[in-house]
Design a protein around this motif. Sequence first.
Motif, mmCIF file in Angstrom:
data_model
loop_
_atom_site.group_PDB
_atom_site.id
_atom_site.type_symbol
_atom_site.label_atom_id
_atom_site.label_comp_id
_atom_site.label_asym_id
_atom_site.label_seq_id
_atom_site.Cartn_x
_atom_site.Cartn_y
_atom_site.Cartn_z
ATOM 1 N N VAL A 301 0.815 -1.560 0.109
ATOM 2 C CA VAL A 301 0.874 -0.162 0.170
ATOM 3 C C VAL A 301 0.697 1.387 0.047
ATOM 4 N N VAL A 302 1.655 1.110 0.617
ATOM 5 C CA VAL A 302 2.646 2.613 0.766
ATOM 6 C C VAL A 302 3.662 2.537 -0.819
ATOM 7 N N ASP A 303 3.605 1.549 -0.977
ATOM 8 C CA ASP A 303 4.762 0.977 -2.185
ATOM 9 C C ASP A 303 4.428 0.653 -2.970
ATOM 10 N N PRO A 304 3.191 0.358 -4.367
ATOM 11 C CA PRO A 304 3.180 -0.405 -4.907
ATOM 12 C C PRO A 304 4.172 -1.074 -5.517
ATOM 13 N N GLY A 305 4.166 -2.321 -5.830
ATOM 14 C CA GLY A 305 5.432 -3.396 -6.292
ATOM 15 C C GLY A 305 5.974 -3.477 -5.213
ATOM 16 N N GLU A 306 6.771 -3.276 -4.325
ATOM 17 C CA GLU A 306 7.375 -4.000 -3.067
ATOM 18 C C GLU A 306 6.613 -5.140 -2.290
ATOM 19 N N ASP A 307 7.295 -5.569 -2.157
ATOM 20 C CA ASP A 307 6.637 -6.734 -1.207
ATOM 21 C C ASP A 307 8.210 -7.108 -0.196
ATOM 22 N N ASP A 308 8.726 -6.441 0.516
ATOM 23 C CA ASP A 308 9.613 -6.407 1.397
ATOM 24 C C ASP A 308 9.052 -6.095 2.529
ATOM 25 N N THR A 309 8.380 -6.697 3.594
ATOM 26 C CA THR A 309 7.912 -5.557 4.758
ATOM 27 C C THR A 309 9.180 -4.905 5.454
ATOM 28 N N SER A 310 10.188 -5.874 5.476
ATOM 29 C CA SER A 310 11.123 -5.048 6.663
ATOM 30 C C SER A 310 12.207 -3.477 5.957
ATOM 31 N N GLU A 311 10.883 -3.140 4.151
ATOM 32 C CA GLU A 311 11.454 -1.350 3.446
ATOM 33 C C GLU A 311 10.713 -0.964 4.370
ATOM 34 N N LEU A 312 9.937 -1.018 5.704
ATOM 35 C CA LEU A 312 8.869 0.449 6.160
ATOM 36 C C LEU A 312 9.364 1.214 7.140
#
Length: 446
Positions: A301-312
């Motif tokens: 939701v924050v970054d469409p296309g990103e799937d790595d939760t640790s990037e939040l």
Amino acid sequence: MSPYAADRRSVPRSVAVGLPLVVLAALTATVPASAAPDGEARVVRGATLGDVPLAEFSNALLPGTVDDDRGVDLGGIGSDLYPAGRKGEFWTVTDRGPNGQIKVGGTKRRTFPVPGFDPAIVKIRVTGDSVRVLSAIPLTTSSGEPVTGLPNQAGRDEAPYSYDASTPLSYDPNGLDTEGIVRAADGTFWLVDEYGPSLVHVSARGKVLTRYVPEGLNLTGAGYPVVEALPSVLLHRKVNRGFEGLAQLPGGDLVMALQSPMSLPDATAGNVSRTTRLVRFSPARGAVTAEYAYRFDPVGVVDPGEDDTSELKISSVVAVGGDRLLVQERTDKAARLHLVRLTPAADILGGRWDDATTSPSLEQLDDPAAVGVPVLAKRLLVDLGTVPGVPGKIEGVARVSDDMIAVVNDNDFGMTDGAGAFDAHGRLVDSGVETKVLFVRLPHGI
């Protein structure tokens, strides 16, 4: 002589107008305003920081601190943004300085190509399409020595290496990885740091007055007062993900934001968690008075296309009246701002979630609210990732007016990771990413 030179006799303590000219010229290419449909946020003005040699900048503050900047220019001032009183002027703060990662034997090593760099508070003015450095204040110990940006403790912080990852560097208990900044009514500054994580009180001339750290950190050898006044659970902060956001509430209280969920009980749990924490501190009492659970949106939701939760990550929190905050959720590519209200009912300080032996931990809960954790309610204000012209890695946010914010990106001093960050002569291969300050108009206000 600089007005900040009183403590060091002939040694300048700040860069003022005209010293040196290249620092203050900082003229840049235009950042055009972006058109947007009515009712949507849009960039109405933008400016860029020009090329300022890092050695010239640093040595004008504390002579002899940088003998070779390896071709690196001043950057990293996008860690935060705080209004300086006059229109278009802001206080900013550098982070720990140029740093990167190089893999050696399958293990990543943290590099510091300019180990003598001293973090600094930098006052800027946006003039036309350029960002101009008005003055700068180096951070120093009680005796006036530079604090550096090197890690503090072996076994807790990443080991520091030379620019090519070949030579180990010394740890420095004075080192600070500064991020958020606010200025108090008495002219002193408050900063947050990622290493401790810590809250740092700094004089108007840059001297560290007190560094507040978690109970049990046992940091020894620092050249300034260190007080263990923060909850011990914060010792479990993720490596390189300590405090990053800092806000000053109207009554004077400070709110610090952990950049990412803690490693509780371990790094695996922290990397998949969406729950981080905000900590409230009373300067008058010298103590933490509240703690809050904050829940990220799903990473996609924050970054469409990103799937790595640790990037939040949270990189900025901004007080907007009463106990209300703007909280920025981001990845390196996108950012969203939410409105949050701090309430007594949401305080979790001193409860079971501050006990590191609690199982499951707060960070392990799939839905904290479902089991009675008072997670802070939030409302989306603006999705900066959808605003044309906003660059990646936005770290600093400031409120300019009821319908305008200013944002700044962290350009990492033009650094990239990997062995190709420097050429065969040890000179920086610049990423080309510039420091930009943009003004974003919000259609519905704050």
